[in-house]
Scaffold this motif. Structure first.
Motif, mmCIF file in Angstrom:
data_model
loop_
_atom_site.group_PDB
_atom_site.id
_atom_site.type_symbol
_atom_site.label_atom_id
_atom_site.label_comp_id
_atom_site.label_asym_id
_atom_site.label_seq_id
_atom_site.Cartn_x
_atom_site.Cartn_y
_atom_site.Cartn_z
ATOM 1 N N ILE A 9 8.505 38.703 53.257
ATOM 2 C CA ILE A 9 8.914 37.573 52.439
ATOM 3 C C ILE A 9 9.647 38.103 51.218
ATOM 4 C CG2 ILE A 9 8.061 35.726 50.941
ATOM 5 C CD1 ILE A 9 5.834 35.253 52.987
ATOM 6 N N ILE A 10 10.771 37.501 50.901
ATOM 7 C CA ILE A 10 11.537 37.846 49.704
ATOM 8 C C ILE A 10 11.117 36.874 48.608
ATOM 9 C CG2 ILE A 10 13.848 37.985 48.680
ATOM 10 C CD1 ILE A 10 14.845 38.524 51.602
ATOM 11 N N PRO A 11 10.579 37.367 47.503
ATOM 12 C CA PRO A 11 10.111 36.458 46.456
ATOM 13 C C PRO A 11 11.260 35.784 45.704
ATOM 14 C CG PRO A 11 9.809 38.744 45.788
ATOM 15 C CD PRO A 11 10.327 38.764 47.195
ATOM 16 N N THR A 12 10.949 34.662 45.095
ATOM 17 C CA THR A 12 11.908 33.950 44.256
ATOM 18 C C THR A 12 12.153 34.748 42.977
ATOM 19 O OG1 THR A 12 10.218 32.737 43.029
ATOM 20 C CG2 THR A 12 11.017 31.730 45.094
ATOM 21 N N ARG A 13 13.052 34.281 42.136
ATOM 22 C CA ARG A 13 13.308 34.929 40.845
ATOM 23 C C ARG A 13 12.036 35.052 40.014
ATOM 24 N NH1 ARG A 13 17.801 31.523 40.620
ATOM 25 N NH2 ARG A 13 19.722 32.664 40.926
ATOM 26 N N THR A 14 11.125 34.108 40.169
ATOM 27 C CA THR A 14 9.889 34.108 39.375
ATOM 28 C C THR A 14 8.759 34.866 40.064
ATOM 29 O OG1 THR A 14 9.231 31.978 40.309
ATOM 30 C CG2 THR A 14 10.486 31.923 38.242
ATOM 31 N N GLY A 15 9.031 35.458 41.225
ATOM 32 C CA GLY A 15 8.031 36.251 41.930
ATOM 33 C C GLY A 15 7.164 35.481 42.900
ATOM 34 N N ASP A 16 7.441 34.204 43.089
ATOM 35 C CA ASP A 16 6.661 33.390 44.026
ATOM 36 C C ASP A 16 7.105 33.666 45.464
ATOM 37 O OD1 ASP A 16 5.070 31.924 42.132
ATOM 38 O OD2 ASP A 16 6.912 30.871 41.581
ATOM 39 N N PRO A 17 6.191 33.568 46.431
ATOM 40 C CA PRO A 17 6.558 33.844 47.817
ATOM 41 C C PRO A 17 7.335 32.705 48.493
ATOM 42 C CG PRO A 17 4.242 33.288 47.686
ATOM 43 C CD PRO A 17 4.756 33.357 46.273
#
Length: 159
Positions: free
Chosen positions: A92-100
């Motif tokens: 999984i590539i996280p969002t800019r904020t680090g969320d999955p």
């Protein structure tokens, strides 16, 4: 958008989900050049072409209440399986904020959807190149996954 989402064909639903996918991509630190539908079965999956290579964006079904636990559990399992069993799996590539994952919404689509961006693994479909050796390799892979799962202890928050 006179037709309700549930009254659309799978392709019609995918067209509306494409707008939702574009909204979701705004949460990631990437530049994309093309978005192509791969499948709209259980989830809706798009190929996202970027200058650094393709990615896969999965738009999950409308079960937002359990999406957080499901995505985090999937991420936990895939990371453990890749580390312990030595398998090359899409992370999984996280969002800019680090969320999955990110929740996104679009006009004509009921409720927000959880969207997960994944690494792209090159290769083709097993069904495109059927052979005894490929089926044997798939069986070996399944056996390794089952062996791992039977001995693995997930975290208490795993769903």
């Amino acid at each position: 958008m006179d037709t309700p989402f549930s009254g659309l064909t799978r392709l019609g639903q995918a067209r509306r989900l494409r707008a939702l996918a574009i909204e979701a991509l705004g949460a990631y630190d990437l530049t994309w050049t093309r978005l192509r539908l791969l499948s709209n079965e259980w989830n809706c999956t798009f190929r996202v072409d970027t200058p650094s290579g393709p990615r896969a964006l999965r738009v999950m079904r409308r079960d937002a209440a359990i999406a957080d636990r499901k995505v985090r559990s999937e991420d936990e399992f895939v990371r453990a399986l890749a580390a312990d069993a030595g398998l090359g799996l899409p992370r999984i590539i996280p969002t800019r904020t680090g969320d999955p994952y990110v929740r996104a919404a679009a006009a004509g689509v009921p409720g927000p959807r959880a969207c997960v961006l994944l690494e792209w693994l090159p290769g083709g479909l097993l069904s495109d190149r059927v052979s005894i050796s490929r089926w044997a390799a798939l069986g070996e892979l399944m056996a390794r996954m089952h062996h791992f799962a039977s001995a693995w202890t997930p975290s208490p928050s795993f769903d």
